[in-house]
Design an enzyme around this catalytic site. Structure first.
Site, short mmCIF file in Angstrom:
data_model
loop_
_atom_site.label_atom_id
_atom_site.label_comp_id
_atom_site.label_asym_id
_atom_site.label_seq_id
_atom_site.Cartn_x
_atom_site.Cartn_y
_atom_site.Cartn_z
N GLY A 74 57.02 36.11 52.91
CA GLY A 74 57.48 36.82 51.78
C GLY A 74 57.89 36.02 50.65
CB THR B 268 62.09 33.46 59.47
OG1 THR B 268 62.51 34.59 59.84
CG2 THR B 268 62.13 33.31 58.07
CD GLU C 51 66.41 31.82 49.81
OE1 GLU C 51 65.92 32.03 48.58
OE2 GLU C 51 67.66 32.23 50.11
MO1 MOS Z 1 64.33 34.91 49.21
S1 MOS Z 1 63.65 33.95 47.57
O1 MOS Z 1 65.94 35.02 49.07
O2 MOS Z 1 63.21 36.13 49.66
#
Ligand code: MOS
Length: 708
Positions: free
Chosen positions: A239, A468, A661
């Protein structure tokens, strides 16, 4: 909870992902794989002008083609409620096929629906859309006349001390502009949705990062109760932010399904993903940093601008780092928004932090250069005791640990800090580092845990696993909080029917869902005095979250990179990279490492490859595919090391913070700083293309032989 204790705690154990086998054998079903009886297929047509109106849609030829069921455009599409919005308010990008206005090139303007995707695509080629073009503006720059202060929905900008006084008193001042281009999330799975209506309920399998929030948007758009909207996203092929909102594939599939009374699937092409879903806006960032001769910072002034669309508010939050990483008597941040006729930007991994870190950490390297200091020492010398702007203590701040441990593992000691001092044959070799931080926290979610009669537990939470390993991590969290082995946990995720939940975004998914699971487990434990099974405990954490915490909460990292630069070709190769991360407690080291390494690869790709190019004449992106838009391939990626320093977040019951991130955020500056160290020339505009390096090399050579 039980008398048997699991042999080992699941949290902290490096376990492979639960659905790994399903994925590698092709058994995992993605949104475009969902079978549905009598399925029809929609094909999207996107606008070719950057601003204007649709003067005509001629679908007559298309309607006579094989298999075509119909053509939806602004004249016959279902009406949508304009109150639908995103986190910041109303969002015009959701209001597809509602009027003849074209707000950006790539705006979906027609959906052709047919029995097969091939028939829909062929018919779409026969639809003639005529536009009346208006003048457009895609000319992004910080000093654009329409530039305005960005929304402060993520917190106020900083203005402490007197910037001009401190800059005037500084021994050195770096005063530079840093630029990053439009970027695309480039998830492996293009956006897709399969939708159908039944008895007034909307059902869909969609590729998104948060089925519950997508169900909320659709509920408003279509005027149906939220609990009559059922969205699933069982498997999602990446995503990175671009699937964080309700995408065009989902809205158009729901519309067409309603219009034609059949299940409809809409799958975007790669080009449509570029043109019609989301982009990271370009940034143009002005930075001034003043420092004393001994390397103490006196002033940090960060004025970043990013582009957005008048259709929807958005924040590319580039100023968190300038407010958090270093102490200085004066800190000013001015986040600036420039409305342009472009696809509405949305989050791309590490929104704001990633371009913001590139600018700040490049500028810090320039301060070190001008002072003749070790860039590591410069950073160590300016660590704040408390939030440099907020004055609030940090809940956990392991920035120094990341820097020191990273430097030790990377072999930073002994580096000659002068540039252009290392060669191997004709190659120039350099190393660089960057520190960064990323905001952390927890958002409301709901979890239900059922103690089943057979001694197992069903844990249901509206989480999304976008690649993830969330499903695997949450199983470990549930096992440990219930005090049983993971084999007794059955996890259900990715369904809006499981109740309100935060999506996989903001590096807060696992933390938010885990918090709900710990609370549900505690409640279940109270109820289990009653031997009658099954028993279910459900907790919505909305009322349990402290929205005004007394401390600053961030994750931290330090990234080190070594590059070679070929002065003859301009080619930059990253030879090795090391990231040290402080992300709170690590639930699963295998998946966590994979997550931050993926983030670093994305940062490498940003540093050297990625650039969405917009043609000023047409306002269109000219490279909306993987031939024209380069992303790092395997051959570009060296051996990457990523490790975690011991960390524990005191605000979280399990000590968690988040790591989605931060891997991306610090990487581009580390590479750009290494390129400077190799060549002696600063690369302040990303990506560091061959031509940019060659141009700099030309200047270097001309300077060396004394010609202008
Ligand atoms: Mo993310 S850029 O927090 O999906």
């Amino acid at each position: 909870m039980t008398t048997e204790q699991p042999a080992t705690a699941a949290i902290g154990d490096a376990r492979p992902r639960i659905e790994g086998r399903l994925k590698v054998t092709g058994a995992a079903r993605y949104a475009a794989d969902e079978p549905a009886p009598d399925l029809a297929h929609g094909w999207m047509i996107t606008a070719t002008v950057a601003r204007g109106r649709i003067s005509a849609v001629d679908a007559s030829a298309a309607l006579g083609m094989p298999g075509v069921l119909g053509v939806l455009d602004h004249r016959n599409a279902p009406r949508l409620d304009p109150r639908a919005g995103n986190y910041f308010g109303p969002d015009g990008s959701l209001l597809l096929l509602q009027d003849d206005v074209v707000p950006y090139a790539g705006r979906p303007v027609v959906l052709v629906v047919a029995e097969t995707p091939e028939q829909a695509r062929a018919a779409a080629g026969a639809v003639v859309v005529t536009y009346e073009p208006y003048p457009h503006d895609v000319d992004f720059r910080l000093d654009h006349p329409a530039a305005r202060p960005a929304s402060t929905a993520f917190g106020p900008e900083a203005d402490t001390g007197d910037i001009e006084v401190e800059l005037a008193a500084s021994a050195v001042v770096v005063d530079e502009r840093y630029r990053t281009p439009e970027e695309n999330c480039s998830a492996m799975e293009p956006h897709a949705a399969t939708a159908w209506w039944q008895d007034g309920h909307l059902h869909a399998v969609d590729s998104n990062q948060g089925p519950f929030s997508v169900s909320q948007v659709l509920s408003t758009l279509f005027g149906v109760d939220r609990d009559h909207v059922h969205i699933r996203a069982e498997h999602v092929g990446g995503g990175f932010g671009a699937k964080g909102l309700c995408g065009p594939q989902m809205i158009l599939a729901a519309m067409a399904s309603r219009s034609f009374g059949r299940p409809v699937r809409v799958v975007l092409t790669r080009e449509q993903v570029f043109l019609a879903t989301a982009l990271r806006p370009p940034t143009d960032q002005w930075l001034r940093i003043g420092a004393d001769a001994d390397g103490r910072l006196r002033a940090v002034h960060h004025r970043p601008a990013f582009a957005l669309s008048p259709l929807a508010e958005y924040i590319e939050w580039c100023t968190e780092q300038a407010k958090t990483l270093y102490a200085a008597p004066a800190i000013r941040t001015e986040l600036t928004a420039v409305p342009l006729d472009i696809l509405p930007p949305s989050s791309t991994r590490g929104p704001g932090a990633t371009p913001g870190s590139f600018a700040l950490e490049s500028a810090m390297d320039e301060v070190a250069e001008r002072l003749g200091l070790d860039p590591l020492d410069l950073r160590l010398r300016n660590q704040p005791a408390v939030g440099p702007v907020s004055g609030r203590p940090f809940s956990s701040r392991r920035s120094v640990a990341c820097l020191r441990e990273g430097a030790r593992r990377f072999g930073w000691a002994g580096r000659d800090h002068r540039p252009r001092t290392r060669r191997e044959g004709r190659l120039l070799i350099g190393t660089g580092l960057a520190a960064t931080c990323f905001s952390a926290g927890v958002f409301p979610s709901t979890a239900s845990i059922t103690a089943e009669a057979d001694g197992t537990f069903t844990v249901a939470v509206g989480a999304t696993d976008i690649g993830t390993g969330a499903r695997t991590a949450l199983t470990a969290v549930a096992a440990d909080t219930l005090g049983v082995g993971t084999e007794r946990i059955r996890i259900r995720i990715a369904d809006s029917d499981l109740g309100m939940a935060w999506g996989a975004g903001g590096s807060r998914g696992t933390t938010s869902w885990s918090f709900a699971i710990t609370q549900a487990a505690a409640k279940l434990r109270e109820r289990l005095g009653d031997p009658a099974r099954p028993v279910t405990a459900t907790v919505d954490t909305t009322a349990l979250i402290d929205y005004q915490p007394a401390t600053e909460r961030h994750t931290f990292s330090a990234v080190f990179a070594e590059v070679s630069v070929d002065p003859a070709t301009g080619e930059v190769r990253v030879r090795r990279m090391l990231g040290m991360f402080a992300v709170g407690r690590v639930i699963n080291p295998l998946l966590a490492r994979s997550q931050v390494i993926g983030g670093m690869i994305m940062g490498l790709s940003m540093a050297l490859h990625e650039e969405g190019v917009r043609d000023p004449a047409t306002g269109r992106q000219v490279n909306p595919d993987f031939a024209g838009y380069h992303i790092a391939a395997h051959a570009d990626v060296p051996d990457i090391e990523a490790e975690f320093v011991p960390d524990y977040e005191p605000q979280d019951p399990l000590g968690l913070n988040g790591l989605g991130e931060i891997g991306t955020a610090g990487t581009a500056a580390a590479i750009a700083n290494a390129v400077w160290h190799a060549t002696g020339v600063r690369q302040r505009t990303l990506p560091i293309r061959l031509d940019r390096v060659l141009e700099a090399e030309g200047a270097e050579v001309r300077g060396a032989v004394g010609v202008a």
